[in-house]
Design a protein around this motif. Structure first.
Motif, PDB file in Angstrom:
ATOM      1  N   CYS A   3       0.838  -1.202   0.000  1.00 28.22           N
ATOM      2  CA  CYS A   3       0.000   0.000   0.000  1.00 28.22           C
ATOM      3  C   CYS A   3       0.869   1.247   0.000  1.00 28.22           C
ATOM      4  CB  CYS A   3      -0.913   0.030   1.226  1.00 28.22           C
ATOM      5  SG  CYS A   3      -2.105  -1.296   1.252  1.00 28.22           S
ATOM      6  N   VAL A  44       0.479   5.591   0.515  1.00 33.02           N
ATOM      7  CA  VAL A  44      -0.394   6.677   0.940  1.00 33.02           C
ATOM      8  C   VAL A  44      -0.020   7.922   0.156  1.00 33.02           C
ATOM      9  CG1 VAL A  44      -1.137   8.098   2.870  1.00 33.02           C
ATOM     10  CG2 VAL A  44      -0.633   5.686   3.237  1.00 33.02           C
ATOM     11  N   LYS A  45      -0.991   8.498  -0.546  1.00 40.94           N
ATOM     12  CA  LYS A  45      -0.760   9.714  -1.327  1.00 40.94           C
ATOM     13  C   LYS A  45      -1.649  10.829  -0.799  1.00 40.94           C
ATOM     14  CE  LYS A  45       0.575   7.699  -5.708  1.00 40.94           C
ATOM     15  NZ  LYS A  45       0.393   7.749  -7.155  1.00 40.94           N
ATOM     16  N   THR A  46      -1.171  12.058  -0.921  1.00 41.44           N
ATOM     17  CA  THR A  46      -1.957  13.225  -0.532  1.00 41.44           C
ATOM     18  C   THR A  46      -2.552  13.834  -1.794  1.00 41.44           C
ATOM     19  OG1 THR A  46      -0.454  13.626   1.302  1.00 41.44           O
ATOM     20  CG2 THR A  46      -1.912  15.416   0.696  1.00 41.44           C
ATOM     21  N   VAL A  47      -3.866  13.997  -1.790  1.00 41.44           N
ATOM     22  CA  VAL A  47      -4.598  14.518  -2.945  1.00 41.44           C
ATOM     23  C   VAL A  47      -5.268  15.818  -2.542  1.00 41.44           C
ATOM     24  CG1 VAL A  47      -6.431  14.011  -4.590  1.00 41.44           C
ATOM     25  CG2 VAL A  47      -5.003  12.168  -3.746  1.00 41.44           C
ATOM     26  N   LYS A  48      -5.237  16.807  -3.456  1.00 43.52           N
ATOM     27  CA  LYS A  48      -5.913  18.067  -3.175  1.00 43.52           C
ATOM     28  C   LYS A  48      -7.356  17.989  -3.671  1.00 43.52           C
ATOM     29  CE  LYS A  48      -3.043  20.866  -5.250  1.00 43.52           C
ATOM     30  NZ  LYS A  48      -2.415  22.088  -5.741  1.00 43.52           N
ATOM     31  N   THR A  49      -8.284  18.303  -2.805  1.00 37.86           N
ATOM     32  CA  THR A  49      -9.685  18.436  -3.199  1.00 37.86           C
ATOM     33  C   THR A  49     -10.130  19.842  -2.839  1.00 37.86           C
ATOM     34  OG1 THR A  49     -10.455  17.584  -1.079  1.00 37.86           O
ATOM     35  CG2 THR A  49     -10.181  15.985  -2.836  1.00 37.86           C
ATOM     36  N   PRO A  58      -6.572  19.147   1.769  1.00 42.89           N
ATOM     37  CA  PRO A  58      -5.714  17.979   1.510  1.00 42.89           C
ATOM     38  C   PRO A  58      -6.357  16.712   2.076  1.00 42.89           C
ATOM     39  CG  PRO A  58      -4.782  19.313   3.256  1.00 42.89           C
ATOM     40  CD  PRO A  58      -5.996  20.029   2.752  1.00 42.89           C
ATOM     41  N   LYS A  59      -6.322  15.654   1.295  1.00 42.09           N
ATOM     42  CA  LYS A  59      -6.945  14.398   1.691  1.00 42.09           C
ATOM     43  C   LYS A  59      -5.951  13.275   1.443  1.00 42.09           C
ATOM     44  CE  LYS A  59     -11.294  12.030   0.876  1.00 42.09           C
ATOM     45  NZ  LYS A  59     -12.496  12.002   0.047  1.00 42.09           N
ATOM     46  N   LYS A  60      -5.773  12.389   2.418  1.00 46.81           N
ATOM     47  CA  LYS A  60      -4.872  11.259   2.264  1.00 46.81           C
ATOM     48  C   LYS A  60      -5.645  10.058   1.724  1.00 46.81           C
ATOM     49  CE  LYS A  60      -1.464  12.641   5.576  1.00 46.81           C
ATOM     50  NZ  LYS A  60      -0.618  12.272   6.692  1.00 46.81           N
ATOM     51  N   VAL A  61      -5.098   9.447   0.679  1.00 45.94           N
ATOM     52  CA  VAL A  61      -5.719   8.309   0.019  1.00 45.94           C
ATOM     53  C   VAL A  61      -4.748   7.150   0.050  1.00 45.94           C
ATOM     54  CG1 VAL A  61      -6.722   7.475  -2.127  1.00 45.94           C
ATOM     55  CG2 VAL A  61      -7.035   9.840  -1.462  1.00 45.94           C
ATOM     56  N   ARG A  62      -5.214   5.976   0.435  1.00 43.21           N
ATOM     57  CA  ARG A  62      -4.377   4.778   0.446  1.00 43.21           C
ATOM     58  C   ARG A  62      -4.690   3.956  -0.799  1.00 43.21           C
ATOM     59  NH1 ARG A  62      -4.522   0.635   5.331  1.00 43.21           N
ATOM     60  NH2 ARG A  62      -6.704   0.863   4.832  1.00 43.21           N
TER      61      ARG A  62
END
Length: 58
Positions: free
Chosen positions: A35, A37-42, A51-55
C-alpha cells in the motif's frame, strides 16, 4: 483424570493461538499486498483546498 484433560486442552489451545498469527500477513502464491499513501488536493464548497490522504493498495 480431569486435571490431565484440562492441561491437554490448554496446551492445544496455546499452540493454536501462537501458530495462527504467523500466517496473518501471508497471501496465496507468495503475494504480499503493498500500500502507498498519497496526498490529494480536493476543493471544498467555497473553493478552499482540502488535503486528503488516500491509500492505494495493489
Amino acid at each position: 483424570m480431569r486435571g490431565s484433560f484440562f492441561a491437554m486442552a490448554l496446551a492445544i489451545a496455546m499452540a493454536l493461538a501462537f501458530g495462527t498469527p504467523a500466517q496473518a500477513g501471508n497471501y496465496s502464491y507468495g503475494y504480499r499486498q503493498g500500500c502507498v499513501v498519497k496526498t490529494v488536493k480536493t476543493y471544498g464548497a467555497y473553493g478552499r483546498v482540502i488535503p486528503k490522504k488516500v491509500r492505494i493498495c495493489s
